[in-house]
Every structure is written in C-alpha cells, then in structure tokens.
Design an enzyme around this catalytic site. Structure first.
Site, PDB file in Angstrom:
ATOM      1  N   GLU A 195      -8.732 -10.641  -2.234  1.00  0.00           N
ATOM      2  CA  GLU A 195      -8.364 -11.496  -3.379  1.00  0.00           C
ATOM      3  C   GLU A 195      -9.348 -12.655  -3.548  1.00  0.00           C
ATOM      4  O   GLU A 195      -8.981 -13.832  -3.571  1.00  0.00           O
ATOM      5  CB  GLU A 195      -6.934 -12.026  -3.211  1.00  0.00           C
ATOM      6  CG  GLU A 195      -5.884 -10.936  -3.254  1.00  0.00           C
ATOM      7  CD  GLU A 195      -4.462 -11.450  -3.072  1.00  0.00           C
ATOM      8  OE1 GLU A 195      -3.525 -10.761  -3.510  1.00  0.00           O
ATOM      9  OE2 GLU A 195      -4.282 -12.537  -2.491  1.00  0.00           O
ATOM     10  N   GLU A 386      -2.430  -3.468  -2.817  1.00  0.00           N
ATOM     11  CA  GLU A 386      -1.232  -4.262  -2.534  1.00  0.00           C
ATOM     12  C   GLU A 386      -0.289  -4.164  -3.716  1.00  0.00           C
ATOM     13  O   GLU A 386      -0.691  -4.359  -4.856  1.00  0.00           O
ATOM     14  CB  GLU A 386      -1.556  -5.750  -2.300  1.00  0.00           C
ATOM     15  CG  GLU A 386      -2.227  -6.074  -0.997  1.00  0.00           C
ATOM     16  CD  GLU A 386      -2.350  -7.577  -0.777  1.00  0.00           C
ATOM     17  OE1 GLU A 386      -1.467  -8.323  -1.257  1.00  0.00           O
ATOM     18  OE2 GLU A 386      -3.331  -7.993  -0.137  1.00  0.00           O
TER      19      GLU A 386
END
Length: 490
Positions: A195, A386
C-alpha cells in the site's frame, strides 16, 4: 474460558442499498490463484528473538492512528502477534486444509537486517524464512512475498529519517538482493511495498520520524520518490537475476465517487483518486504523469530527481496488486458532509452504503469498478491481495467443538467475489485473490485482536490474554468449498 451463547447475528449493518448479487455464470479462469494474505508484524511475534531488531511497528502499540512511543512497550500486542514465529507449521497446515494455492506474507526487514544498514544478514532470520518457504512448498502452496509491509527497521527511522533519506534506497536494495539470493529459487511472485500510496497520509509508515502534522508535502513526496526509485531498481534486479520471477506494485485501492452529479464534484473525485493512482502510474508507465508534475509545480515542490533516477523508473512492474475494503465519495463543497475514516484514505461518507463496526463502508460493486478502472488504465494483470471484513466474533460451542457462526463474513466475501467474477467476465485479467487475515491477527489500524478477519479464530484478546489456540470458523468450510470449486460454488 467463558463460551458465549451461540449466535449468528452479524456485527455490521446490512447495506442500505444492496448491490446486484446475481451469481456470475462465468467461471474463474484455470490457474486462478486462491489463498490468503498476512503481514509479519501482525502475526509473527518474536519481535526481539532470533536476532531480530525492532521495526516501526514496535513503537505503535495503539495502531497507526495513535502516537508512537519512545521505545517498544509491553502493551504492544504485535510483540507476540499470534505467535506464528513458533506455530508456522501448524498454521500452514490449516491453510493447506483450506485448500490454499497461494499465501501472501511479508519478510520482516529487521529480522534479516536488525538495524537495516548492515552489510550482511542475520542468519537466524534467513533460516526462519527458509523454513517457512520449505513448509509452504511441502504443502504445494505458492508464496507471494511482500518485501516491505509497513516494517521499516526502527533504526533507519530514528537515525536516517526513514525514506526521506536517499540512503534508504541502497539499504533496501541490499535487503531485496539478499531475499532474491536466499529465497528466489522458491518464490515466483514478489511485491515491493505494501500500500505504497498510504504513506501520503501516514508518513511514519515511510519511517519519517515526526508527527504527521510536522511533515511537509515536499518531504513526503521526496520520500515517495525514493520509494518509487527503490521499487524500480529492485524490479530490475529481480528481472536480471530471477528467471521467470514476476514483480508487482501494491496499492491501497478505494474508488472515489462524486457525491453529486455536479461537474465540480466529478472533478474533485477524479483529483482525489489520482493521489493514489499516481503511484501505479509511475510503477506501470515508468515516469511521472503530467497531472502529477502540475501538482508538484503548483504546490512549490521541487523534487531532487537524478538522471539515473529517471532511467531506473523505466523498469516497470509485471502486474498491479491492491487491497480493497471500501469506496469513498468526494465533493468540491466545503467539508460539511459526514466523513468516513475508512482504511487509511479519508473521504466523504456515501449515504447509500452501510458500514462495518469500524466504520468502513461496504461496497462490493466498488471492487468491480476498481478492477475495470485499473485494467482500462494500465492493461497489466491485476491481483487482489487483500479483501476482508473486520468484525467482533463470538466463539461458541457446537457439536462438542468451538467455532464461530460468521455468516456475516461469508455474505461479505461472497458479494465481493460475485463482483470479481463479473469483472473477469468484463475482460479484466486477474491473477488471483488472497483474503486478508485468513487467520485472526493484530489489526494494523487499531492494533486490536477483537477486530477479526480470519477463517480461523485465534484465542487472544485485546488485553493480551488467551491461549492462542486455533479454531476454524463457519467461513472456513465455506471458503474451502469456494477454492475447491474454483469459485463456481459461492
């Protein structure tokens, strides 16, 4: 242990406006990879054993939204995690029972290089990950390795200023080279940074050791530039030294909708979304896009970019991976609307959606939206690494065993997988899907155990008590059937 009365009441509200839930007639493609995703700092424990040094996570006992502590403290649940460091064989056996074809996990930088700036690795750390990879291989589970999952060595943050310092590029290259040399024969899929776009909102994730309100935009974007260059250099290194290896970037994905059809809101949404997709544009295209250059120019930000940096950035990724938990809205009007904190990216609350117990708005259709957006934008294979629901689970007794009736989790995941199937039918190339937290772990955002994601319950509580025993939930058998049928049985 006190066992609550059996209940299947979902902990989060049903969406106010249900997205289309029709089952897709289109099967998932052959070779589609099903599995789960975890991070070293949230599961391993053993924070100071086996030669490991502290990471930035060891001074964040309250999660990313709370202030850091001066030193590691005993109230940090991540010091034990779920003790994967000692229980990895049993946990991988459970993943094999689920039918996992892939496991995404991270290699803790400070387990291999305790300070982060050493010339040679800690061999105890190398041996641990070699053993984990051997166990995955024994069960036929493909590893998907994240090199840096919010785990910058604390020494690099405190003594170098984190990624704001160009020196970290070289230290990261040394770490990655060691991983490639020691583990490359067993790993095909690599991710450089987890991320990466979230560092815009939480600079300490990039090791910038200052309160967020004391970090200027110039310092943040210079750190981002160093991370992008490091990612590109490591991608080039993998391509040069690991035949057949695939390297991906990893973004926190949250499609941004205009709050109203007002063109000003449409532009505000596009402008907001670009703050995140900028990182993907550089990873995939190999240069800074025009809108990013304008943003830097108009905000008085002059980055220190060398000609070698420009050459390095041309080494682009093989695929784009991302997390997906929620969507956001944006408006050009002054901030009067209700805000939703979301995972990391803030935005305006969407009045058509309900939310989880932690305020994350539930939007399965948003997954199809972002898959199509990314495919149209980059034409690179995508990987959902995710996706999941954090909820308070109640352990109950059923037929002489302990379990959790987490039908709400099944409903959440089923709705998202249905939209994933629709995106594949749209023509989007998707490599696989790894559910976040297939086993309960310490929450990244809040550092709680009570915010549970897993198909496997771990008996540990927010106060650190518990036996650490593992118990499959109702969702365990459901996801096992999903994998066994390659998504035909949702």
């Amino acid at each position: 242990m006190t066992v609550p009365t059996a209940s299947s009441t979902p902990p989060d509200r049903a969406p106010a406006h249900q997205p289309p839930q029709q089952a897709s007639p289109h099967p998932f493609p052959p070779g589609f990879l099903w599995g789960g995703a975890v991070a070293a700092n949230q599961i391993e424990g053993g924070w100071n054993v086996g030669g490991k040094g502290p990471s930035i996570q060891d001074v964040l006992p309250g999660g990313i939204t709370a202030p850091r502590t001066a030193t590691p403290t005993a109230d940090n649940l991540k010091q034990v995690g779920i003790d994967f460091y000692h229980r990895y064989r049993d946990d991988i056996e459970l993943f094999a029972r689920l039918g996992f074809e892939v496991l995404r996990f991270s290699i803790a930088w400070s387990r291999l290089f305790p300070r982060g700036d050493e010339d040679a690795p800690n061999e105890e750390g190398v041996a641990f990950y070699a053993a984990v990879l051997a166990e995955l291989e024994r069960h036929g589970i493909t590893p998907l390795v994240t090199l840096s999952h919010y785990e910058t060595p604390l020494y690099l943050a405190e003594h170098y200023g984190g990624w704001a310092n160009r020196a970290l590029i070289g230290f990261y290259e040394c770490f990655a080279r060691t991983c490639f040399e020691r583990f490359g024969a067993r790993v095909k899929y690599w991710l450089t940074f987890n991320e990466i776009n979230s560092m815009l909102h939480f600079p300490f994730l990039a090791g910038i050791d200052k309160p967020a309100d004391q970090v200027g935009q110039a310092e943040i974007y210079q750190a981002a530039h160093h991370m992008l260059v490091a990612s590109a250099r490591v991608t080039a290194l993998a391509h040069a030294t690991l035949p057949g290896a695939k390297v991906g970037c990893m973004l926190l994905a949250a499609p941004v909708y205009p709050l109203t059809p007002d063109p000003a809101d449409v532009w505000a949404a596009l402008d907001s979304e670009r703050r995140s997709t900028f990182f993907g544009d550089v990873h995939v295209r190999g240069y800074y896009p025009g809108y990013a250059l304008r943003f830097l120019r108009e905000n008085g930000i002059t980055l220190r970019i060398t000609e070698q940096d420009r050459a390095d950035l041309r080494h682009t990724v093989d695929f784009v991976s991302f997390s997906y938990y929620m969507s956001l809205c944006e408006s050009a009007a002054p901030r009067q609307e209700a805000m939703v904190a979301g995972n990391v990216l803030p935005g305006v609350e969407n009045p058509t959606l309900a939310a989880s117990q932690w305020g994350w708005q539930i939007d399965p259709v948003g997954l199809r939206v972002v898959l199509n957006q990314y495919w149209d934008r980059w034409q690179k294979p995508l990987f959902i690494v995710e996706n999941g629901l954090g909820a308070v689970d109640q352990l109950v007794e059923e037929d002489g065993r302990l379990t959790v009736h987490d039908d709400y989790r099944i409903d959440y995941l089923r709705a998202h997988l249905q939209q994933l199937a629709q995106a594949i039918a749209d023509g989007v190339e998707v490599l696989g899907y790894t559910a976040w937290g297939p086993i309960d772990l310490v929450s990244f955002s809040t550092a709680q155990m009570s915010k549970r994601y897993g198909f496997i319950y771990v008996d540990r509580n927010d106060d650190g008590s518990g036996t650490l025993e593992r118990y499959p939930k109702r969702s365990f058998e459901w996801f096992r059937r999903v994998i066994a049928s390659n998504g035909a049985e949702l």
